[in-house]
Enzyme design. Structure first.
Site, short mmCIF file in Angstrom:
data_model
loop_
_atom_site.label_atom_id
_atom_site.label_comp_id
_atom_site.label_asym_id
_atom_site.label_seq_id
_atom_site.Cartn_x
_atom_site.Cartn_y
_atom_site.Cartn_z
N GLU A 29 0.84 -1.20 0.00
CA GLU A 29 0.00 0.00 0.00
C GLU A 29 0.88 1.25 0.00
O GLU A 29 1.69 1.46 0.90
CB GLU A 29 -0.91 -0.01 1.22
CG GLU A 29 -1.90 -1.17 1.22
CD GLU A 29 -2.53 -1.41 2.57
OE1 GLU A 29 -2.38 -0.55 3.46
OE2 GLU A 29 -3.16 -2.47 2.76
N GLU A 60 -4.60 -6.47 2.62
CA GLU A 60 -3.41 -7.17 3.11
C GLU A 60 -3.43 -8.65 2.73
O GLU A 60 -2.38 -9.22 2.39
CB GLU A 60 -3.30 -7.01 4.62
CG GLU A 60 -2.91 -5.62 5.08
CD GLU A 60 -4.05 -4.61 5.02
OE1 GLU A 60 -3.78 -3.39 5.05
OE2 GLU A 60 -5.22 -5.06 4.96
N GLN A 82 1.70 -1.84 5.71
CA GLN A 82 1.95 -0.46 6.11
C GLN A 82 2.22 -0.31 7.60
O GLN A 82 3.08 0.48 8.01
CB GLN A 82 0.78 0.40 5.67
CG GLN A 82 1.09 1.87 5.58
CD GLN A 82 0.01 2.61 4.82
OE1 GLN A 82 -1.07 2.86 5.36
NE2 GLN A 82 0.29 2.97 3.58
N PHE A 83 1.52 -1.04 8.45
CA PHE A 83 1.78 -1.13 9.88
C PHE A 83 1.59 -2.59 10.28
O PHE A 83 0.72 -3.27 9.72
CB PHE A 83 0.82 -0.25 10.69
CG PHE A 83 1.07 1.22 10.56
CD1 PHE A 83 1.90 1.89 11.46
CD2 PHE A 83 0.48 1.95 9.53
CE1 PHE A 83 2.13 3.25 11.32
CE2 PHE A 83 0.71 3.30 9.39
CZ PHE A 83 1.54 3.96 10.29
N ALA A 84 2.36 -3.06 11.25
CA ALA A 84 2.22 -4.45 11.68
C ALA A 84 0.80 -4.74 12.14
O ALA A 84 0.30 -5.86 12.00
CB ALA A 84 3.21 -4.75 12.81
N ASP A 85 0.12 -3.73 12.67
CA ASP A 85 -1.26 -3.90 13.13
C ASP A 85 -2.21 -4.29 11.99
O ASP A 85 -3.30 -4.82 12.25
CB ASP A 85 -1.76 -2.58 13.73
CG ASP A 85 -0.78 -1.94 14.68
OD1 ASP A 85 0.36 -1.68 14.25
OD2 ASP A 85 -1.14 -1.67 15.84
N TYR A 86 -1.83 -4.02 10.76
CA TYR A 86 -2.70 -4.28 9.62
C TYR A 86 -2.58 -5.71 9.09
O TYR A 86 -3.27 -6.08 8.13
CB TYR A 86 -2.38 -3.33 8.46
CG TYR A 86 -2.61 -1.87 8.72
CD1 TYR A 86 -3.16 -1.40 9.91
CD2 TYR A 86 -2.27 -0.93 7.75
CE1 TYR A 86 -3.35 -0.05 10.13
CE2 TYR A 86 -2.46 0.43 7.97
CZ TYR A 86 -3.00 0.86 9.15
OH TYR A 86 -3.19 2.21 9.36
N HIS A 129 -1.87 1.33 15.30
CA HIS A 129 -0.63 1.64 14.60
C HIS A 129 0.59 1.41 15.49
O HIS A 129 1.67 1.92 15.19
CB HIS A 129 -0.62 3.10 14.13
CG HIS A 129 -1.72 3.47 13.20
ND1 HIS A 129 -3.00 3.72 13.65
CD2 HIS A 129 -1.75 3.62 11.86
CE1 HIS A 129 -3.77 4.01 12.62
NE2 HIS A 129 -3.04 3.97 11.52
#
Length: 337
Positions: A29, A60, A82-86, A129
Site C-alpha cells: 500500500e 493485506e 503499512q503497519f504491523a497492526d494491519y 498503529h
C-alpha cells in the site's frame, strides 16, 4: 562508508537486491509512486519501473496471497504491510500458506518472500498503529522473524532475508526509523546526530539470520532485548550501575541460543525486555530456554520486563513501554536475590 538512518538503510538494501536480481519485486500500500508511508521505498519505482515496484489496493490478504503466488513461480517479493497492526487479515495466508509451502510440497516449492512491517509504538499512532505482534509469528513453524535495532543490521539482515528461500517476517521498530533514540529518557528526545549512527557499507553485505550481537559486555547480569529495547537495556544498565552483557537478539527465529546460554552461564542472572504485552510474549519463551539450559548456573530467577497486559493504551504509551526505570528496578532485583 556512508552513515544512514534505518529508513535509508532499508531502502538501500532493497535497491541493492533489486539491482542485482530482476526477480526481486517490491510492493504494498503506497509503496510505489508515494514511496511508502515512511518513505522506505522512495525512488524505487522511478528507478526500476512500475512492474517491479508498485502500489496495491488496501487488501493485506491480497498482498500476501499475490506474493506467495509470485514466490512459488520464481520471483522474490519483498512486500510492505503499512503497519504491523494491519497484518491480521493476511495472517491466514502467512500461516496456512507461506509457512507451509516447503513442507506441503515436499520441497518442490519454496516461498522466498519478505514481509516488512513497521512495529511498536512511540509515534503516538494509537491502538491500531503501535502493536508488537512478534510472538504471533515466532509460534509458527516455517517462518523466520527478524527485528533489527540499527541501520547496519537493518540493511544486512534485509539482504539476507531477501536471499533466504523461506518466508521472513521483517519487523522494523518505528521509533528507530530516523535514528536511535537516547534510551536514558522515558519520553521522546531528539535522535542522535548522524555522525553517531553506525556506518553502513555500500553494496551487498549480509548479517546472518540467527546470529545475535553482544552490544555491551559485563559479568553482573545478562539483559536480552531486541529492537528499540536494546537502547533501553543499555540505559538501564547505566542507571543500575552494573556491568551487563546486553544481547541484541536481532533474529527471534532462528534464535542464537548459544550466545544466550554462554552469557547467562557467565553472569548467573538474566533480565528479559520487550515492548509487547507480558503474557505469552516472546520473553516467556526466552525465560523458559534460560531455565532449561542454565538452571544450575542461575543465582536468581530470570525476570521479564514488558508491556502491560492491556489493549495498547494510546494516552499512556510512555508508561506502557518498559523504560530504564522499570528495567533498572528488575536488574537490582536479580542482583539482590
Amino acid at each position: 562508508m556512508p552513515r544512514m538512518t534505518m529508513i535509508e538503510a532499508i531502502r538501500d538494501a532493497m535497491d541493492v537486491a533489486m539491482g542485482r536480481d530482476d526477480n526481486v519485486v517490491v510492493f504494498g500500500e503506497d509503496a510505489g509512486y508515494f514511496g511508502g508511508v515512511f518513505r522506505c521505498t522512495q525512488g524505487l519505482q522511478q528507478k526500476y519501473g512500475s512492474s517491479r515496484c508498485f502500489d496495491t489496493p488496501i487488501n493485506e490478504s491480497g498482498i500476501i496471497a499475490a506474493a506467495i503466488g509470485m514466490a512459488s513461480y520464481g520471483l522474490r517479493p519483498c512486500v510492505e504491510i503499512q503497519f504491523a497492526d494491519y497484518m491480521y487479515p493476511a495472517y491466514d495466508q502467512i500461516v496456512s500458506e507461506a509457512a507451509r509451502i516447503r513442507y506441503r510440497s515436499n520441497g518442490e516449492f519454496t516461498c522466498p518472500i519478505v514481509i516488512r512491517m513497521p512495529t511498536g509504538g512511540g509515534i503516538f499512532g494509537g491502538q491500531t498503529h503501535s502493536q508488537s505482534p512478534e510472538a504471533l509469528f515466532t509460534h509458527v513453524s516455517g517462518l523466520k522473524t527478524v527485528v533489527p535495532s540499527n541501520p547496519y543490521d537493518a540493511k544486512g539482515l534485509l539482504i539476507a532475508a531477501i536471499d533466504d528461500p523461506d518466508p521472513v517476517i521483517f519487523l522494523e521498530p518505528k521509533r528507530l526509523y530516523n535514528g536511535p533514540f537516547n534510551g536514558h529518557h522515558d519520553r521522546p528526545v531528539t535522535p542522535w546526530s548522524k555522525h553517531e549512527l553506525g556506518e553502513v557499507p555500500q553494496g551487498t553485505f549480509k548479517v546472518p539470520l540467527g546470529s545475535a550481537a553482544v552490544r555491551r559486555e559485563g559479568s553482573d547480569v545478562t539483559i536480552l532485548a531486541y529492537g528499540t529495547m536494546v537502547y533501553v537495556a543499555e540505559a538501564a544498565a547505566d542507571e543500575a550501575a552494573v556491568e551487563a552483557d546486553v544481547i541484541d537478539l536481532r533474529t527471534l527465529l532462528p534464535l542464537d541460543l548459544d550466545t544466550i546460554v554462554t552469557s547467562v552461564r557467565k553472569t548467573g542472572r538474566c533480565v528479559i525486555v520487550h515492548e509487547a504485552t507480558l503474557t505469552s510474549g516472546f520473553g516467556a519463551e526466552l525465560a523458559a530456554l534460560v531455565q532449561e539450559h542454565c538452571f544450575y548456573h542461575l543465582e536468581a530467577p530470570a525476570i521479564r520486563v514488558a508491556g502491560w497486559d492491556t489493549p495498547y493504551p494510546h494516552a499512556q504509551e510512555w508508561d506502557y513501554f518498559p523504560g530504564p526505570a522499570r528495567v533498572s528496578h528488575a536488574i537490582r532485583e536479580v542482583m539482590e536475590a
